[in-house]
Design a protein around this motif. Structure first.
Motif, PDB file in Angstrom:
ATOM      1  N   UNK A   1      -2.822 102.445 -32.739  1.00 45.69           N
ATOM      2  CA  UNK A   1      -3.458 101.552 -33.763  1.00 45.69           C
ATOM      3  C   UNK A   1      -3.603 100.069 -33.023  1.00 45.69           C
ATOM      4  N   UNK A   2      -2.717  99.749 -32.231  1.00 48.85           N
ATOM      5  CA  UNK A   2      -2.627  98.421 -31.621  1.00 48.85           C
ATOM      6  C   UNK A   2      -4.073  98.424 -30.812  1.00 48.85           C
ATOM      7  N   UNK A   3      -4.023  99.518 -30.098  1.00 44.97           N
ATOM      8  CA  UNK A   3      -5.146  99.654 -28.922  1.00 44.97           C
ATOM      9  C   UNK A   3      -6.525  99.567 -29.625  1.00 44.97           C
ATOM     10  N   UNK A   4      -6.566 100.206 -30.927  1.00 42.32           N
ATOM     11  CA  UNK A   4      -8.053  99.972 -31.726  1.00 42.32           C
ATOM     12  C   UNK A   4      -8.059  98.981 -31.981  1.00 42.32           C
ATOM     13  N   UNK A   5      -7.084  97.959 -32.476  1.00 41.20           N
ATOM     14  CA  UNK A   5      -7.401  96.612 -32.869  1.00 41.20           C
ATOM     15  C   UNK A   5      -7.892  95.819 -31.642  1.00 41.20           C
ATOM     16  N   UNK A   6      -7.087  95.932 -30.620  1.00 39.65           N
ATOM     17  CA  UNK A   6      -7.393  95.311 -29.318  1.00 39.65           C
ATOM     18  C   UNK A   6      -8.827  95.409 -29.129  1.00 39.65           C
ATOM     19  N   UNK A   7      -9.342  96.755 -29.104  1.00 41.74           N
ATOM     20  CA  UNK A   7     -10.733  96.867 -28.541  1.00 41.74           C
ATOM     21  C   UNK A   7     -11.780  96.541 -29.840  1.00 41.74           C
ATOM     22  N   UNK A   8     -11.258  96.695 -30.940  1.00 40.07           N
ATOM     23  CA  UNK A   8     -12.337  96.057 -31.903  1.00 40.07           C
ATOM     24  C   UNK A   8     -12.604  94.844 -31.689  1.00 40.07           C
ATOM     25  N   UNK A   9     -11.533  93.843 -31.228  1.00 43.23           N
ATOM     26  CA  UNK A   9     -11.776  92.489 -31.089  1.00 43.23           C
ATOM     27  C   UNK A   9     -12.738  92.019 -29.830  1.00 43.23           C
ATOM     28  N   UNK A  10     -12.956  93.130 -29.104  1.00 43.37           N
ATOM     29  CA  UNK A  10     -13.874  92.982 -27.846  1.00 43.37           C
ATOM     30  C   UNK A  10     -15.492  93.126 -28.090  1.00 43.37           C
ATOM     31  N   UNK A  11     -15.528  93.510 -29.158  1.00 42.56           N
ATOM     32  CA  UNK A  11     -17.057  93.573 -29.669  1.00 42.56           C
ATOM     33  C   UNK A  11     -17.695  92.180 -29.608  1.00 42.56           C
ATOM     34  N   UNK A  12     -18.910  91.949 -28.949  1.00 44.49           N
ATOM     35  CA  UNK A  12     -19.606  90.870 -28.479  1.00 44.49           C
ATOM     36  C   UNK A  12     -19.085  90.373 -27.228  1.00 44.49           C
TER      37      UNK A  12
END
Length: 226
Positions: free
Chosen positions: A85-96
């Motif tokens: 879940x933490x990795x998914x949240x981090x990755x989502x923040x990389x969009x853009x």
């Protein structure tokens, strides 16, 4: 009776490979049955031929070990879920965001494709070969490389001067230093993250028409120019 107690152990131990509710229920039931049989045997044992207490102790230890393994598996599963879940949240923040990741293949768009080259040391002459998706050589260049990270941009023109079609192209570098020794040159790609796939064990980022695992990201921000 002792043989009957021992026969319970394999069924209890068989659940150590997975962490499920049925495993916990099974070990609890078997442990309760074991204690019932043990108590009955102790009450009805022959005083002249007492039961082997060492065997009972070993069986109790084995049951306790299996129970502990089940609890450990449950805790590990919880930690893995939290980590994902933490990795998914981090990755989502990389969009853009613009990132640099491992890779030698990137996209040519509107006459421009870029890679980040990281040479172990300065190279007076490096041979750079660019191939298309079918493995055909499209362009070759020779240039000097400085030590460290530097940006290499291709204008999309082949050896004949014609502009190549947009698509995926792969870069390969062969580098020799002044003494003729081979120099290692890492190749990375840079681009903006357009989407993130979090359905797998590790988030996968989309850079143009290419996908890169989150673990392959080397830097966040504009690539180093050179």
């Amino acid at each position: 009776m002792t043989a009957g107690i021992s026969s319970l152990l394999p069924s209890a131990q068989s659940g150590t490979g997975t962490s499920t509710a049925s495993d916990s229920t099974q070990i609890a039931g078997n442990f309760s049955q074991f204690l019932t049989l043990l108590t009955t045997q102790l009450k009805n044992q022959n005083p002249l031929d007492p039961l082997d207490t060492n065997q009972f102790t070993q069986q109790l230890v084995q049951f306790a070990s299996v129970e502990q393994q089940l609890k450990t598996n449950d805790r590990l599963a919880s930690l893995l879920t939290a980590s994902k879940s933490s990795a998914a949240a981090t990755a989502a923040g990389l969009i853009g965001q613009t990132v640099t990741a491992d890779g030698s293949t990137t996209s040519l768009e509107k006459g421009s494709a870029a890679w980040t080259l990281n040479a172990a040391r300065a190279v007076p002459k490096a041979s750079i070969t660019i191939t298309d998706a079918k493995g055909n050589v499209v362009a070759t260049q020779t240039k000097a490389l400085t030590s460290g990270a530097q940006r290499f941009t291709w204008d999309g023109r082949g050896s004949t001067g014609q502009l190549a079609a947009d698509g995926r192209y792969t870069l390969k570098v062969q580098a020799l230093d002044a003494t003729g020794q081979t120099v290692s040159v890492d190749t990375k790609i840079s681009g903006s993250i357009s989407s993130v796939d979090v359905t797998g064990a590790e988030p996968v980022l989309t850079i143009g028409d290419r996908t890169v695992p989150l673990s392959g990201v080397q830097a966040i921000g504009a690539a180093t120019s050179g």
